[in-house]
Design an enzyme around this catalytic site. Structure first.
Site, short mmCIF file in Angstrom:
data_model
loop_
_atom_site.label_atom_id
_atom_site.label_comp_id
_atom_site.label_asym_id
_atom_site.label_seq_id
_atom_site.Cartn_x
_atom_site.Cartn_y
_atom_site.Cartn_z
N ARG A 59 0.82 -1.12 -0.19
CA ARG A 59 0.03 0.05 -0.08
C ARG A 59 0.94 1.20 0.17
O ARG A 59 1.58 1.67 1.06
CB ARG A 59 -1.03 0.08 1.19
CG ARG A 59 -2.08 -1.12 1.13
CD ARG A 59 -2.91 -0.90 -0.12
NE ARG A 59 -4.04 -1.75 0.15
CZ ARG A 59 -5.00 -1.57 -1.07
NH1 ARG A 59 -4.66 -0.75 -1.94
NH2 ARG A 59 -5.99 -2.28 -0.92
N GLU A 87 -15.16 -8.14 -7.16
CA GLU A 87 -13.63 -7.88 -6.46
C GLU A 87 -13.23 -9.07 -5.89
O GLU A 87 -12.01 -9.53 -5.77
CB GLU A 87 -13.99 -6.76 -5.35
CG GLU A 87 -14.03 -5.36 -5.82
CD GLU A 87 -12.79 -5.04 -6.60
OE1 GLU A 87 -11.70 -5.44 -6.16
OE2 GLU A 87 -13.15 -3.98 -7.41
N GLU A 135 -4.25 -4.22 -13.61
CA GLU A 135 -2.94 -4.36 -13.96
C GLU A 135 -1.92 -3.95 -13.29
O GLU A 135 -0.72 -4.24 -13.18
CB GLU A 135 -2.63 -3.95 -15.59
CG GLU A 135 -2.83 -2.48 -15.83
CD GLU A 135 -2.60 -2.01 -17.48
OE1 GLU A 135 -2.23 -0.77 -17.44
OE2 GLU A 135 -3.04 -2.69 -18.08
#
Length: 176
Positions: A59, A87, A135
């Site tokens: 993150r 998701e 991607e």
């Protein structure tokens, strides 16, 4: 309650819009609020045979790797349940037959309009023809015993708020 007097768009990007709003407070004074406007997101609790499915990913804002339940942002006007199916499949290669809404929460109501919808995946299986993930997203799938995940919440290893909520919910369901 505060009354909006004026709103100025500071930034309008792909996933959020930032405004600086002038408000009138209950006592009549004027103040400014910086608000992050966000379409919201979903997160998915997927537990099978006492194993929770987590994703490990870097993150950027905090410069750390996190363990999280599968999650993602809602597209404009997208139905949260549809997003939950997508998701889960994109991030884990699992496809669920159904999604049960557990709750919706405000992750940080002091500065963002975002709502997070927590779903539980029902009757899910790994598939070979799953939807492609983003991607620019690099994810490792982690299967972890609920008890171990609960301990990682308590010892501060798992720090993502939506994941903490989901693990506490799953652990509480197991205990009951």
């Amino acid at each position: 309650m505060e009354k909006e007097l004026k709103s100025q768009v500071i930034y309008d990007g792909k996933i959020l819009k930032l405004t600086r709003d002038e408000v009138e407070c209950e006592n009549g004074l004027h103040a400014y609020r910086e608000v992050v406007h966000h379409h919201g997101g979903v997160c998915v609790l997927a537990v099978k045979e006492n194993q929770i499915i987590l994703v490990k990913q870097f993150r950027y804002p905090n410069r750390i790797e996190t363990l999280e339940i599968p999650a993602g942002k809602l597209e404009k006007d997208e139905e949260p349940k549809i997003c939950a199916f997508r998701e889960l499949e994109e991030e884990t290669n699992y496809r669920a037959k159904d999604m049960k809404r557990i709750m919706k929460v405000l992750p940080s109501p002091g500065y963002t309009s975002e709502w997070l919808y927590l779903y539980e995946a029902i009757d899910f299986q790994e598939v070979s023809d799953s939807l492609d993930g983003d991607e620019d997203e690099f994810i490792d799938i982690v299967h972890m015993d609920i008890e171990e995940a609960y301990q990682k919440v308590l010892n501060g290893t798992i720090v993502d708020a939506k994941t903490v909520i989901a693990i506490m919910y799953a652990y509480n369901q197991k205990v009951l």
